[in-house]
Design a protein around this motif. Structure first.
Motif, mmCIF file in Angstrom:
data_model
loop_
_atom_site.group_PDB
_atom_site.id
_atom_site.type_symbol
_atom_site.label_atom_id
_atom_site.label_comp_id
_atom_site.label_asym_id
_atom_site.label_seq_id
_atom_site.Cartn_x
_atom_site.Cartn_y
_atom_site.Cartn_z
ATOM 1 N N TYR A 183 0.788 -1.228 0.000
ATOM 2 C CA TYR A 183 0.000 0.000 0.000
ATOM 3 C C TYR A 183 0.824 1.286 0.000
ATOM 4 C CZ TYR A 183 1.007 0.757 4.899
ATOM 5 O OH TYR A 183 1.670 1.002 6.066
ATOM 6 N N PRO A 184 2.103 1.310 0.480
ATOM 7 C CA PRO A 184 2.830 2.586 0.465
ATOM 8 C C PRO A 184 2.952 3.230 -0.922
ATOM 9 C CG PRO A 184 3.889 1.118 2.005
ATOM 10 C CD PRO A 184 2.853 0.300 1.255
ATOM 11 N N TYR A 185 2.743 2.468 -1.975
ATOM 12 C CA TYR A 185 2.762 3.053 -3.311
ATOM 13 C C TYR A 185 1.750 4.182 -3.463
ATOM 14 C CZ TYR A 185 5.877 -0.219 -5.758
ATOM 15 O OH TYR A 185 6.965 -0.924 -6.200
ATOM 16 N N ILE A 186 0.681 4.169 -2.660
ATOM 17 C CA ILE A 186 -0.339 5.207 -2.836
ATOM 18 C C ILE A 186 0.179 6.594 -2.485
ATOM 19 C CG2 ILE A 186 -2.235 3.562 -2.567
ATOM 20 C CD1 ILE A 186 -2.811 4.824 0.199
ATOM 21 N N ARG A 187 1.358 6.679 -1.894
ATOM 22 C CA ARG A 187 1.971 7.996 -1.663
ATOM 23 C C ARG A 187 2.257 8.704 -2.981
ATOM 24 N NH1 ARG A 187 6.797 5.979 2.118
ATOM 25 N NH2 ARG A 187 6.918 4.640 0.309
ATOM 26 N N TYR A 188 2.317 7.933 -4.057
ATOM 27 C CA TYR A 188 2.638 8.472 -5.377
ATOM 28 C C TYR A 188 1.429 8.454 -6.300
ATOM 29 C CZ TYR A 188 7.116 7.575 -3.276
ATOM 30 O OH TYR A 188 8.169 7.554 -2.399
ATOM 31 N N THR A 189 0.253 8.643 -5.725
ATOM 32 C CA THR A 189 -0.990 8.623 -6.496
ATOM 33 C C THR A 189 -0.964 9.672 -7.601
ATOM 34 O OG1 THR A 189 -2.261 7.776 -4.635
ATOM 35 C CG2 THR A 189 -3.505 8.912 -6.352
ATOM 36 N N ARG A 190 -1.397 9.262 -8.781
ATOM 37 C CA ARG A 190 -1.536 10.157 -9.939
ATOM 38 C C ARG A 190 -2.996 10.630 -9.950
ATOM 39 N NH1 ARG A 190 1.891 8.846 -14.756
ATOM 40 N NH2 ARG A 190 -0.059 9.081 -15.897
ATOM 41 N N HIS A 191 -3.244 11.772 -9.332
ATOM 42 C CA HIS A 191 -4.595 12.316 -9.241
ATOM 43 C C HIS A 191 -5.000 12.933 -10.576
ATOM 44 C CE1 HIS A 191 -5.025 12.009 -4.838
ATOM 45 N NE2 HIS A 191 -3.733 12.277 -4.801
ATOM 46 N N VAL A 192 -6.201 12.607 -11.032
ATOM 47 C CA VAL A 192 -6.710 13.179 -12.274
ATOM 48 C C VAL A 192 -6.753 14.708 -12.182
ATOM 49 C CG1 VAL A 192 -9.182 13.029 -11.705
ATOM 50 C CG2 VAL A 192 -8.460 12.872 -14.080
ATOM 51 N N THR A 193 -7.011 15.224 -10.979
ATOM 52 C CA THR A 193 -7.095 16.677 -10.791
ATOM 53 C C THR A 193 -5.748 17.371 -10.956
ATOM 54 O OG1 THR A 193 -6.881 16.360 -8.400
ATOM 55 C CG2 THR A 193 -9.126 16.585 -9.288
ATOM 56 N N ASP A 194 -4.648 16.609 -10.947
ATOM 57 C CA ASP A 194 -3.322 17.179 -11.186
ATOM 58 C C ASP A 194 -2.965 17.196 -12.671
ATOM 59 O OD1 ASP A 194 -2.887 17.645 -8.488
ATOM 60 O OD2 ASP A 194 -1.798 15.764 -8.179
ATOM 61 N N GLY A 195 -3.882 16.711 -13.501
ATOM 62 C CA GLY A 195 -3.659 16.730 -14.937
ATOM 63 C C GLY A 195 -2.906 15.534 -15.495
ATOM 64 N N TRP A 196 -2.766 14.477 -14.698
ATOM 65 C CA TRP A 196 -2.093 13.278 -15.202
ATOM 66 C C TRP A 196 -2.926 12.667 -16.329
ATOM 67 C CZ3 TRP A 196 2.697 11.880 -13.978
ATOM 68 C CH2 TRP A 196 3.249 12.308 -12.774
ATOM 69 N N PRO A 197 -2.276 12.177 -17.370
ATOM 70 C CA PRO A 197 -3.015 11.448 -18.406
ATOM 71 C C PRO A 197 -3.441 10.084 -17.854
ATOM 72 C CG PRO A 197 -0.663 11.332 -18.853
ATOM 73 C CD PRO A 197 -0.846 12.255 -17.673
#
Length: 146
Positions: free
Chosen positions: A101-115
């Protein structure tokens, strides 16, 4: 008394008070992990697997019916974690592994503009709600301070 009572309480409090879904999920998972490390001997970050071990060891006797619920929570947490898009160590998008689960520290949030793939607020909320529900269940049924 738990060997990590202070840490468990600190992460549980942070999970309960944060308005951010990923912070709620992450801090809640840390608190659960610390409880399960003590109860099951967990040596990694695989909280869903540790929940299954916990169910096998502690959902016995009068609490036998809890085994089904704990196993269901384990499967739901695993699926919710695997739905979170994160930035991999190689810089490429990947989905969080259920066993870490520690990977979620690097979540690619859609609101940040990630494709795509990226994580929606709803996916983050689903995970945070499941973590909160798991904490509550362990606290209520097994008197674990979470």
């Amino acid at each position: 008394m738990s060997q990590h009572t202070t840490n468990i309480r600190a992460f549980a409090d942070a999970a309960a008070s944060s308005a951010d879904e990923i912070v709620r999920a992450y801090c809640g998972m840390v608190a659960i992990e610390l409880v399960l490390k003590q109860a099951t001997g967990l040596t990694d970050h695989n909280v869903p697997a540790a929940l299954n071990v916990f169910a096998h060891r502690f959902a016995v006797g009068d609490q036998r019916g809890c085994k089904v619920r704990l196993n269901a929570l384990s499967a739901q947490l695993s699926n919710a974690l695997k739905a979170i898009s994160v930035q991999g160590k190689d810089g490429v998008a990947r989905f969080a592994p259920a066993e870490s689960y520690p990977y979620i520290r690097y979540t690619r949030h859609v609101t940040d503009g990630w494709p795509a793939p990226s994580t929606t607020h709803e996916q983050a909320k689903t995970l945070a709600d499941l973590v909160g529900g798991t904490r509550s269940y362990l606290a209520t049924k097994f008197q674990k301070s979470l």
